[in-house]
Scaffold this motif. Structure first.
Motif, short mmCIF file in Angstrom:
data_model
loop_
_atom_site.label_atom_id
_atom_site.label_comp_id
_atom_site.label_asym_id
_atom_site.label_seq_id
_atom_site.Cartn_x
_atom_site.Cartn_y
_atom_site.Cartn_z
N LYS A 116 0.83 -1.22 0.00
CA LYS A 116 0.00 0.00 0.00
C LYS A 116 0.86 1.26 0.00
CE LYS A 116 -3.99 -2.00 2.31
NZ LYS A 116 -4.75 -2.08 3.56
N PHE A 117 1.93 1.23 0.78
CA PHE A 117 2.81 2.40 0.86
C PHE A 117 3.47 2.66 -0.49
CE2 PHE A 117 6.70 4.70 1.72
CZ PHE A 117 6.28 5.67 2.61
N ALA A 118 4.01 1.60 -1.11
CA ALA A 118 4.66 1.75 -2.42
C ALA A 118 3.67 2.30 -3.45
CB ALA A 118 5.24 0.42 -2.88
N LYS A 119 2.45 1.81 -3.41
CA LYS A 119 1.43 2.30 -4.35
C LYS A 119 1.12 3.77 -4.07
CE LYS A 119 -3.11 1.35 -6.20
NZ LYS A 119 -4.27 0.47 -6.22
N ALA A 120 1.01 4.13 -2.78
CA ALA A 120 0.67 5.50 -2.41
C ALA A 120 1.73 6.50 -2.86
CB ALA A 120 0.47 5.60 -0.90
N ILE A 121 3.00 6.09 -2.85
CA ILE A 121 4.05 7.01 -3.28
C ILE A 121 4.37 6.87 -4.77
CG2 ILE A 121 5.05 7.18 -0.97
CD1 ILE A 121 7.36 5.37 -1.97
N GLY A 122 3.67 5.96 -5.45
CA GLY A 122 3.84 5.79 -6.89
C GLY A 122 5.12 5.08 -7.28
N ASP A 123 5.62 4.22 -6.41
CA ASP A 123 6.86 3.50 -6.70
C ASP A 123 6.55 2.05 -7.00
OD1 ASP A 123 9.42 2.39 -6.81
OD2 ASP A 123 10.17 3.75 -5.26
N ASP A 124 6.68 1.66 -8.27
CA ASP A 124 6.35 0.29 -8.67
C ASP A 124 7.60 -0.58 -8.81
OD1 ASP A 124 7.40 1.42 -10.95
OD2 ASP A 124 5.67 0.97 -12.23
N ASN A 125 8.69 -0.19 -8.19
CA ASN A 125 9.91 -0.98 -8.21
C ASN A 125 9.59 -2.38 -7.68
OD1 ASN A 125 12.43 -2.22 -7.53
ND2 ASN A 125 13.38 -0.20 -7.38
N PRO A 126 9.92 -3.44 -8.42
CA PRO A 126 9.57 -4.80 -8.01
C PRO A 126 10.17 -5.24 -6.67
CG PRO A 126 10.78 -4.85 -10.09
CD PRO A 126 10.57 -3.41 -9.73
N ILE A 127 11.26 -4.61 -6.23
CA ILE A 127 11.79 -5.01 -4.92
C ILE A 127 10.90 -4.51 -3.78
CG2 ILE A 127 14.18 -5.21 -5.70
CD1 ILE A 127 14.78 -2.59 -4.19
N PHE A 128 9.96 -3.62 -4.11
CA PHE A 128 8.99 -3.14 -3.13
C PHE A 128 7.59 -3.73 -3.36
CE2 PHE A 128 11.49 1.02 -3.75
CZ PHE A 128 12.50 0.61 -2.89
N THR A 129 7.34 -4.27 -4.56
CA THR A 129 5.95 -4.59 -4.92
C THR A 129 5.70 -5.99 -5.46
OG1 THR A 129 6.32 -3.73 -7.16
CG2 THR A 129 5.49 -2.16 -5.52
N ASN A 130 6.74 -6.70 -5.86
CA ASN A 130 6.52 -7.99 -6.52
C ASN A 130 7.32 -9.10 -5.81
OD1 ASN A 130 6.77 -10.25 -8.32
ND2 ASN A 130 6.13 -8.92 -10.01
N PRO A 131 6.65 -9.87 -4.94
CA PRO A 131 7.38 -10.88 -4.16
C PRO A 131 8.18 -11.85 -5.01
CG PRO A 131 5.15 -10.64 -3.33
CD PRO A 131 5.23 -9.83 -4.60
#
Length: 133
Positions: free
Chosen positions: A31-46
């Motif tokens: 949710k935090f990564a989405k809220a700040i608009g950061d789609d970097n896979p190390i934050f969003t893709n297990p």
């Protein structure tokens, strides 16, 4: 600033709040990564994050900011506050499942004249410590 207020603030310099511990949860990081608009896979893709040098999802650097320090011991001297800036030092990544203990220390204060009158700046140090330290 009144001398009595300065005296009270001076008495609290160096004081720390009680420690509060949070567990880093995957849903909160996503949710935090989405809220700040950061789609970097190390934050969003297990799945992709497992192939990175970190071996799994880590938090975006500013994620720790979402771990608000909420302590009944904390003194709030001012009716309103604005974050006037931050300086961060990172020593290692924060992983899902980490238990982060937050301690806030009142370091100092100073005043400046502003367009609406005197402004008081409070300087705090917030430490985020994982379960291994």
């Amino acid at each position: 600033m009144e001398d009595s207020i300065k005296k009270t603030l001076n008495e609290y310099i160096g004081s720390e709040t009680e420690a509060v511990t949070y567990e880093v949860e995957l849903g909160a990081v996503l949710k935090f990564a989405k809220a700040i608009g950061d789609d970097n896979p190390i934050f969003t893709n297990p799945k992709l994050a497992r192939t990175s040098r970190y071996g799994g999802i880590i938090t975006p650097p500013t994620f720790l900011r979402s771990m608000f320090h909420d302590s009944s011991e904390e003194k709030n001297f001012f009716a309103a506050g604005v974050d006037g800036g931050s300086e961060w030092k990172y020593f290692e990544p924060v992983y899902i499942g980490d238990k982060i203990t937050v301690i806030k220390k009142f370091i100092n204060f100073f005043t400046k004249d502003g367009s609406l009158g005197e402004m008081v700046f409070q300087v705090n140090e917030i430490r985020y410590i994982n379960q291994f330290n």
